[in-house]
Scaffold this motif. Structure first.
Motif, PDB file in Angstrom:
ATOM      1  N   GLU A 132      37.995  50.391  40.194  1.00 43.85           N
ATOM      2  CA  GLU A 132      39.291  50.070  39.147  1.00 43.85           C
ATOM      3  C   GLU A 132      39.241  48.546  38.879  1.00 43.85           C
ATOM      4  O   GLU A 132      39.554  48.160  37.735  1.00 43.85           O
ATOM      5  N   VAL A 133      38.959  47.651  39.973  1.00 42.67           N
ATOM      6  CA  VAL A 133      38.786  46.336  39.671  1.00 42.67           C
ATOM      7  C   VAL A 133      37.629  46.109  38.622  1.00 42.67           C
ATOM      8  O   VAL A 133      37.929  45.261  37.573  1.00 42.67           O
ATOM      9  N   ALA A 134      36.634  46.657  38.831  1.00 43.46           N
ATOM     10  CA  ALA A 134      35.572  46.376  37.770  1.00 43.46           C
ATOM     11  C   ALA A 134      35.688  46.979  36.394  1.00 43.46           C
ATOM     12  O   ALA A 134      35.114  46.486  35.516  1.00 43.46           O
ATOM     13  N   GLN A 135      36.784  47.881  36.256  1.00 44.66           N
ATOM     14  CA  GLN A 135      37.148  48.339  35.090  1.00 44.66           C
ATOM     15  C   GLN A 135      38.351  47.665  34.348  1.00 44.66           C
ATOM     16  O   GLN A 135      38.729  48.108  33.014  1.00 44.66           O
ATOM     17  N   ALA A 136      39.138  46.918  35.089  1.00 40.34           N
ATOM     18  CA  ALA A 136      40.432  46.612  34.580  1.00 40.34           C
ATOM     19  C   ALA A 136      40.141  45.401  33.486  1.00 40.34           C
ATOM     20  O   ALA A 136      39.329  44.559  33.553  1.00 40.34           O
ATOM     21  N   ASP A 137      41.016  45.208  32.614  1.00 38.93           N
ATOM     22  CA  ASP A 137      41.082  43.957  31.716  1.00 38.93           C
ATOM     23  C   ASP A 137      42.134  43.056  32.299  1.00 38.93           C
ATOM     24  O   ASP A 137      41.992  41.849  31.842  1.00 38.93           O
ATOM     25  N   LEU A 138      43.189  43.532  32.936  1.00 40.72           N
ATOM     26  CA  LEU A 138      43.984  42.637  33.581  1.00 40.72           C
ATOM     27  C   LEU A 138      44.354  43.146  35.098  1.00 40.72           C
ATOM     28  O   LEU A 138      44.522  44.152  35.247  1.00 40.72           O
ATOM     29  N   ILE A 139      44.230  42.360  36.148  1.00 47.58           N
ATOM     30  CA  ILE A 139      44.530  42.838  37.445  1.00 47.58           C
ATOM     31  C   ILE A 139      46.027  41.785  37.789  1.00 47.58           C
ATOM     32  O   ILE A 139      45.939  40.581  37.776  1.00 47.58           O
ATOM     33  N   VAL A 140      46.962  42.675  38.282  1.00 48.12           N
ATOM     34  CA  VAL A 140      48.050  41.868  38.695  1.00 48.12           C
ATOM     35  C   VAL A 140      48.337  41.970  40.122  1.00 48.12           C
ATOM     36  O   VAL A 140      48.401  43.030  40.717  1.00 48.12           O
ATOM     37  N   LEU A 141      48.585  41.017  40.977  1.00 50.07           N
ATOM     38  CA  LEU A 141      48.651  41.064  42.142  1.00 50.07           C
ATOM     39  C   LEU A 141      50.186  41.006  42.387  1.00 50.07           C
ATOM     40  O   LEU A 141      50.898  40.106  42.336  1.00 50.07           O
ATOM     41  N   ALA A 142      50.881  41.848  42.892  1.00 50.34           N
ATOM     42  CA  ALA A 142      52.242  42.096  43.264  1.00 50.34           C
ATOM     43  C   ALA A 142      52.641  42.628  44.562  1.00 50.34           C
ATOM     44  O   ALA A 142      53.572  43.433  44.967  1.00 50.34           O
ATOM     45  N   VAL A 143      51.739  42.077  45.562  1.00 53.47           N
ATOM     46  CA  VAL A 143      52.064  42.514  47.012  1.00 53.47           C
ATOM     47  C   VAL A 143      52.841  41.010  47.488  1.00 53.47           C
ATOM     48  O   VAL A 143      53.037  39.989  46.691  1.00 53.47           O
ATOM     49  N   PRO A 144      53.327  41.147  48.831  1.00 56.90           N
ATOM     50  CA  PRO A 144      53.930  40.104  49.223  1.00 56.90           C
ATOM     51  C   PRO A 144      53.097  38.880  49.545  1.00 56.90           C
ATOM     52  O   PRO A 144      51.847  39.043  49.403  1.00 56.90           O
ATOM     53  N   VAL A 145      53.712  37.707  49.506  1.00 55.88           N
ATOM     54  CA  VAL A 145      52.892  36.281  49.278  1.00 55.88           C
ATOM     55  C   VAL A 145      51.852  36.407  50.516  1.00 55.88           C
ATOM     56  O   VAL A 145      50.791  35.961  50.132  1.00 55.88           O
ATOM     57  N   LYS A 146      52.284  36.913  51.581  1.00 57.16           N
ATOM     58  CA  LYS A 146      51.202  36.829  52.727  1.00 57.16           C
ATOM     59  C   LYS A 146      50.286  37.608  52.540  1.00 57.16           C
ATOM     60  O   LYS A 146      49.142  37.289  53.167  1.00 57.16           O
ATOM     61  N   ALA A 147      50.118  38.450  51.771  1.00 57.95           N
ATOM     62  CA  ALA A 147      48.978  39.649  51.590  1.00 57.95           C
ATOM     63  C   ALA A 147      48.157  39.114  50.190  1.00 57.95           C
ATOM     64  O   ALA A 147      47.083  39.718  50.158  1.00 57.95           O
ATOM     65  N   MET A 148      48.631  38.140  49.660  1.00 57.55           N
ATOM     66  CA  MET A 148      47.673  37.947  48.460  1.00 57.55           C
ATOM     67  C   MET A 148      46.359  37.525  48.807  1.00 57.55           C
ATOM     68  O   MET A 148      45.437  37.764  47.952  1.00 57.55           O
TER      69      MET A 148
END
Ligand code: NAD
Length: 288
Positions: free
Chosen positions: A63-79
């Motif tokens: 999925e990462v390889a196919q995405a046009d945009l990736i949004v990280l919406a995890v807790p700050v510590k997990a970024m």
């Protein structure tokens, strides 16, 4: 701009913010497909059931390889861990952003992981939220008339920033740009400090058993001031760790301010008290 369209958006972390962005993008039909990933399979399933996402990311690397945009919406510590996880599969042209409440720590982690930061990496922070968490609390209108701060870096391609800004605008947000350090200082003052004061006030009062009873007599002022003390404890722990220095200096400024007020009350200094209240009232009325 209703013409704006991205084919495939991958949202990692399907909680309140990730879920709300997914919903908002789907509602406004400005993306081809919203794919969701979360370390909790329950949140993923729920996201799909509720129509928040189009599809669950079963194979994250694909999925990462196919995405046009990736949004990280995890807790700050997990970024940091998530950045590390996606890095090997990222294509050059894929936009990468996040929604974390603090920015300095993320940029530091990204520099460590990427070495040279990709031009398509644009940190971001929507100034919108709620005391609830989880995909169930997601709301397609959460960002409507709210600000989103983007903190592009010297390495960031200005077209990437523009493209991300347009995406946020399509979900109703007003986009601002700020330097990373400035973001963390401003947010320490306007968001982090008030949350910590609310937590601390309620904890101070609730600590004494007999006080639990006094909450029954609390009226509007207490309710307004302490609403945010119902926010997620883990999220606020992460924010305190990530933005330690800026938060400490805001707490010190605030403590000095309370000490001035205390002094005025103790001395019966009416001019001092009225000065504080009058300046605060004028400032508060100015920004509403
Ligand atoms: P949330 O708890 O509702 O959602 C976070 C989600 O991330 C959860 O579903 C969790 O299972 C998932 N997750 C955790 N670690 C993961 C990992 N390693 N890989 C994949 N998924 C993982 O939290 P939220 O309120 O949506 O906050 C998300 C981000 O947005 C945070 O960085 C927070 O600082 C930021 N933010 C929150 C608010 C707010 O008011 N809640 C406002 C602005 C920004």
């Amino acid at each position: 701009d209703s013409q704006y369209r991205l084919e495939r958006v991958l949202i990692i972390g399907l909680g309140l913010i990730g879920g709300s962005l997914a919903k908002a993008l789907k509602t406004r039909a400005c993306v081809g497909e919203v794919v969701g990933a979360d370390r909790s399979p329950d949140e993923c399933r729920l996201g799909l059931q509720l129509g928040v996402i189009d599809r669950i990311a079963e194979d994250l690397s694909a999925e990462v390889a196919q995405a046009d945009l990736i949004v990280l919406a995890v807790p700050v510590k997990a970024m940091e861990a998530v950045l590390e996880q996606i890095r090997p599969y990222l294509r050059m042209q894929t936009l990468v952003t996040d929604v974390g409440s603090t920015k300095g720590n993320l940029v530091q982690a990204a520099r460590r992981i990427f070495g040279h930061l990709p031009g398509t990496f644009i940190p971001g922070h929507p100034i919108a939220g709620a005391e609830k968490s989880g995909v169930r609390a997601s709301d397609a209108d959460l960002f409507e008339h709210h600000k989103v701060i983007l903190t592009p870096l010297p390495e960031t391609d200005s077209n990437a920033t523009l493209e991300l800004a347009r995406l946020w605008q399509t979900v109703g947000a007003e986009v601002l740009q700020m330097e990373v350090g400035r973001h963390d200082e401003v947010l320490a003052a306007t968001s982090h400090l008030p949350h910590l004061l609310a937590f601390s006030l309620v904890d101070t009062l609730a600590r004494e058993e007999e006080n639990l009873d006094i909450f029954r007599y609390a009226a509007g002022g207490f309710r307004d001031f302490t609403r945010i003390a119902a926010s997620d404890p883990t999220m606020w722990h992460d924010i305190c760790v990530a933005n330690r220095e800026a938060i400490l200096s805001q707490i010190d400024r605030y403590t000095a301010g309370v000490a001035r007020l205390r002094g005025a009350i103790e001395q019966g200094d009416s001019e001092g008290m009225l000065g504080i209240f009058t300046r605060a009232k004028a400032a508060r009325e100015h920004f509403t």
